[in-house]
Design an enzyme around this catalytic site. Sequence first.
Site, PDB file in Angstrom:
ATOM      1  CE  LYS B  67      -1.988   1.863   3.743  1.00 17.70           C
ATOM      2  NZ  LYS B  67      -3.083   2.099   4.803  1.00 17.70           N
ATOM      3  NE  ARG B 111      -5.780   0.201   7.524  1.00 16.02           N
ATOM      4  CZ  ARG B 111      -5.047   0.853   8.149  1.00 16.02           C
ATOM      5  NH1 ARG B 111      -5.611   1.231   9.203  1.00 16.02           N
ATOM      6  NH2 ARG B 111      -3.813   1.134   7.664  1.00 16.02           N
ATOM      7  CD  GLN B 139     -11.529   6.668  10.502  1.00 20.39           C
ATOM      8  OE1 GLN B 139     -12.102   5.781  11.035  1.00 20.39           O
ATOM      9  NE2 GLN B 139     -11.375   6.648   9.161  1.00 20.39           N
ATOM     10  CB  ALA B 223      -2.205   8.471  18.593  1.00 21.10           C
ATOM     11  CG  ASP B 224      -2.000   8.072  12.419  1.00 14.90           C
ATOM     12  OD1 ASP B 224      -1.385   9.244  12.684  1.00 14.90           O
ATOM     13  OD2 ASP B 224      -2.590   8.306  11.308  1.00 14.90           O
ATOM     14  CE  LYS B 228      -0.843  12.677  13.250  1.00 13.19           C
ATOM     15  NZ  LYS B 228      -1.277  11.890  12.245  1.00 13.19           N
TER      16      LYS B 228
END
Lengths: 315, 315
Positions: B67, B111, B139, B223-224, B228
């Site tokens: 991806k 997802r 989101q 938080a990715d 964050k």
Amino acid sequence: MKVLSKAQIVASLDLELAVQRLQEGFVAFSAGQVQVPPVQAFAFNQANGDCCVKSAFVEGSDTFTVKVSTGFYDNPAKGLASNDGLMMVLSATTGQPLALLQDEGWLTCIRTALAGRIAAHLLAPRQVNAIGIIGTGTQARMQLEQLRAVTACRKVIAWGRNEPGLAAFEAFAHGLGFQARTTRDAAEVAGMANLIVTTTPSREPLLQSHWVQPGTHITAVGADTAGKQELDPALVARADRIIVDSLVQCSQYGEISHALKAGLISLGQLAELGALLAGQAKGREDDQQITLADLTGVAVQDAQIANCALACMHS
Amino acid sequence: MKVLSKAQIVASLDLELAVQRLQEGFVAFSAGQVQVPPVQAFAFNQANGDCCVKSAFVEGSDTFTVKVSTGFYDNPAKGLASNDGLMMVLSATTGQPLALLQDEGWLTCIRTALAGRIAAHLLAPRQVNAIGIIGTGTQARMQLEQLRAVTACRKVIAWGRNEPGLAAFEAFAHGLGFQARTTRDAAEVAGMANLIVTTTPSREPLLQSHWVQPGTHITAVGADTAGKQELDPALVARADRIIVDSLVQCSQYGEISHALKAGLISLGQLAELGALLAGQAKGREDDQQITLADLTGVAVQDAQIANCALACMHS
């Protein structure tokens, strides 16, 4: 997004432009101007396959590239090629996907062959007596094909393990206009040729140091992962100049890594191809020196060849 | 190779099948049956953009996925979306490229929303009084949309920073059949809702511990990456159950990483979503517990949703 087939890419790629772009890429890479994230690698043990994802961005370029290469070694029994692959070119200003190059691995083959051409152009002796090729596969052929731009010599001697492979290579070389000879004794190659390219996935030395004549240039492109080796470490130690495509990669798993780990050479002896191209490293100084180019393949080549392929489609 | 557009993918994806595949993916991931190479990341400083390449192979699957996601934050001024992306699905038995999913990042959004649904299904209190959403973006909307499958509750309260965003979210929620309320005071959300999803790219806590009622479940998906944070670390410390999608990712840069680094919680308190799904970790035990799901997004979700999207096109 454009989707380009291998046939379209092969038909339109301007090889002279590609050489120029690859040279610029090597220079940028050695100057630290290329973002090259870690390679992603998969092993598909049940299918006897592997895959790697290589990505690169040359600072200042308008695109960046993500390359997916696969090798599935049971494919030939299914009537499929072992190697496949594609490259994605994305905009470095908007992130939009610009093109999918379904080159089936061809761009990787040609950028590797062109890197060999670039190295030979810089390092081959003035007088090439014969070209020696170790191996008879696709890369062996493409290297020979590309060397025609570097030397007027049209004599080649090729080493391989089996007669059918040698016979097919000989026919290919004749087709390119070469006076060709084949052998199963690599010493013969070293005895005749002073411009040698090694192109096999061998895991043990094929070319011994004492066979090689003074003045010879050798380009080694086979060792691209850990464990592969085509040259006698004593030959690496004997070389007057060693040029590598990437100090990091070559010292980890390139051809010269074996001599480096054995303490036969030191990191300080190595210079990158990009530094040589930029005039920041010494090349061949006389016709008696042995020179060696160790090419493991760097992602900047993929970014440059993909960008070039795309530019050729537009023009 | 098939090339599928976002419209085709959105129209054909079977969400129930996707939930099942994602659950299987989380279980396989937590069981160590997924190859997930290191993420490749680029920074395009001049263009205010970034890109990451995430790849995964679930052992035993017939495909694997690469991806590419991009975020170029000056795009809106050019009339383009900030986020773009695509997924490549390749055969795990021959290496051949099977499909290019030009989903423009939609599969990543869905997802992520479905992971929130899975977490809420496992951890939400039996009686949901109201759903609370922190954030009003894509989101936030997708999480609300997916939670309809988990609870009969049709009351929502959303927090956002500005009135136009809140008004648009309210209209969206009405369209889904919700009785909706909006606020610029996150304490109000915690006061009304006992199923809360936080969806922002905030870099400081938005939800304070003392606002949150006993019995609340919180899913944090914002938080990715490093830096964050949406939750008060004291709230993380107060949670009776903490479920993470990936122990490695969440402890490095997830929501709970702040409390972990501050020594407020320990690694031993954490369990992976895959382990919870497999019955190897405890979930909610009563209606007074506070539960927390920290979802950073793992590449196995991409592999599973892509494979599912492709299967839906064939069926």
